[in-house]
Design a protein around this motif. Structure first.
Motif, mmCIF file in Angstrom:
data_model
loop_
_atom_site.group_PDB
_atom_site.id
_atom_site.type_symbol
_atom_site.label_atom_id
_atom_site.label_comp_id
_atom_site.label_asym_id
_atom_site.label_seq_id
_atom_site.Cartn_x
_atom_site.Cartn_y
_atom_site.Cartn_z
ATOM 1 N N ILE A 87 0.835 -1.203 0.000
ATOM 2 C CA ILE A 87 0.000 0.000 0.000
ATOM 3 C C ILE A 87 0.876 1.261 0.000
ATOM 4 C CG2 ILE A 87 -0.461 0.182 2.505
ATOM 5 C CD1 ILE A 87 -3.465 0.630 1.447
ATOM 6 N N ASN A 100 3.686 1.416 -1.617
ATOM 7 C CA ASN A 100 4.053 1.522 -3.037
ATOM 8 C C ASN A 100 2.959 2.218 -3.833
ATOM 9 O OD1 ASN A 100 6.583 0.440 -2.980
ATOM 10 N ND2 ASN A 100 5.904 -1.649 -3.442
ATOM 11 N N ARG A 101 1.702 1.860 -3.529
ATOM 12 C CA ARG A 101 0.582 2.531 -4.215
ATOM 13 C C ARG A 101 0.616 4.025 -3.937
ATOM 14 N NH1 ARG A 101 -5.099 0.426 -2.538
ATOM 15 N NH2 ARG A 101 -5.787 2.342 -3.536
ATOM 16 N N ASP A 139 3.470 5.752 -5.862
ATOM 17 C CA ASP A 139 3.106 5.937 -7.275
ATOM 18 C C ASP A 139 2.097 7.067 -7.443
ATOM 19 O OD1 ASP A 139 4.777 3.871 -7.835
ATOM 20 O OD2 ASP A 139 3.186 2.375 -8.196
ATOM 21 N N LEU A 147 -4.129 7.996 0.416
ATOM 22 C CA LEU A 147 -4.695 7.730 -0.903
ATOM 23 C C LEU A 147 -6.064 8.405 -0.900
ATOM 24 C CD1 LEU A 147 -3.728 3.970 -1.095
ATOM 25 C CD2 LEU A 147 -2.861 5.758 -2.607
#
Ligand code: ZN
Length: 371
Positions: free
Chosen positions: A263, A265-266, A269, A368
């Motif tokens: 998560i 990494n998400r 990005d 996020l």
């Protein structure tokens, strides 16, 4: 021992203190580290001394600390309790003691909301976890929660043992027959696992046993269970429950670290491409104020001072004027705990990440976004 659930935490997080300070006390009472009761008392004394020096004059906090001290001094059954989480706001009659079968980091926080971050982290850390051990005639299914065994099932399908005394042709037939029986046994093992899943529910499943057997068993599992598979557990099907429990906790921790890494990494990005991701305290608090957060990611133990608007409730890293309503804001010793509480009140997922250097680099907090 009452099991804590995400609902318990959400109830606490939604507690309204009407302006009175809330005392949250996490106390490590792990008998392996603190064998005598007086060791626990000493641990508490050190914690409370610091808070008493800082707490100032709030009579409610003074009462909270007295009550916490009396509770701990009154004695604890530590046979299954390794950590305590106590939430108190005497002025508003809040008193909640949660006994945890896992250790916690000792810490006292006086804030305008219960400090539920560490509790949330503990619950995530020890999801319900299934373990299925099997060989060609034996299968054992276990479910652990918060590091404790809560369910077990055993299955034994004995194979014929006398085939080695027969002739070669006959032996071939018997071997085929034995293989068929072993396969039938594995099907039954997969059925037991699915029944336990339906009854108990678990987030992850780890298989253990001889490689060839486990490879075959994997293919027989219900797709729901295949989706929940994580790393194999390195114990023999005949291991003791305590060996299995300890190995399961290791696999579970590893699984949780991997999920956190994925998560983060998400987030990296999303932040890198400027789409639906923000990092750093300032940006995260701004996104929370706009109700745009879907998942809040926080490094374990991260604390930072900040500001809270008494008029509209908005949090900010920089004060003292509220950017939303221009009201004067109040300074907070730790705005991160408030951010976690706001996120939970908005039904966001909160992910507390342990030892994640990538999140630390991003400012130890990120989100996020829904839009
Ligand atoms: Zn405001």
């Amino acid at each position: 021992m009452p099991v804590i659930t995400p609902e318990t935490i959400r109830d606490l997080a939604s507690f309204k203190s009407e302006g009175f300070p809330v005392t949250s006390c996490y106390l490590d009472v792990d008998g392996r580290r603190l064998p005598r009761h007086q060791d626990v008392e000493h641990e508490l004394d050190v914690l409370l001394r610091d808070v008493r020096e800082q707490a100032g004059t709030s009579p409610s906090v003074h009462d909270d600390l007295q009550r916490i001290e009396a509770f701990v001094r009154g004695g604890l059954d530590r046979s299954r309790t390794r950590g305590l989480a106590i939430f108190s706001c005497s002025a508003q009659s809040l008193w909640e003691v949660i006994q945890l079968p896992v250790p916690v980091r000792s810490r006292v926080v006086v804030n305008n909301v219960p400090a539920v971050g560490q509790l949330e982290s503990v619950v995530q850390e020890y999801d319900r976890f299934g373990v299925l051990l099997a060989d060609r005639q034996r299968a054992r299914m276990f479910v652990f929660e918060l590091g404790e065994l809560i369910d077990r099932s055993e299955l034994l399908d004995e194979l014929p043992r006398d085939y080695d005394v027969r002739g070669e042709r006959e032996r071939g037939e018997v071997t085929q027959h034995t293989d068929a029986l072993a396969q039938q046994h594995l099907r039954r093992a997969a059925d037991v696992a699915f029944r336990v899943f339906q009854e108990q529910g678990f987030e992850h499943l780890s298989l253990g046993g001889p490689d060839a057997t486990i490879g075959e068993l994997e293919g027989l599992l219900h797709p729901y269970l295949r989706d929940r598979l994580c790393a194999r557990i390195p114990v023999a099907p005949g291991a003791s429950v305590d060996e299995i429990r300890r190995a399961a906790m290791v696999v579970e921790t590893q699984q949780e670290r991997e999920a956190e890494a994925a998560i983060v990494n998400r987030l990296r990005d999303a932040v890198g491409s400027g789409t639906r991701g923000v990092a750093g305290l300032d940006a995260v608090l701004a996104a929370l104020a706009e109700h745009r957060v879907e998942v809040l990611l926080v490094s374990d133990g991260y604390q930072a001072p900040g500001w809270s608007c008494g008029a509209c409730g908005v949090l900010a890293a920089v004060g003292r004027r509220c950017k939303v309503c221009d009201h004067e804001m109040d300074e907070l010793p730790d705005v991160v705990e408030d951010a976690v509480e706001h996120a939970m009140a908005q039904s966001c997922k909160v992910e507390v990440c342990i030892d994640n250097a990538d999140l630390d680099v991003l400012g130890r907090i990120g989100a996020l976004l829904r839009f």
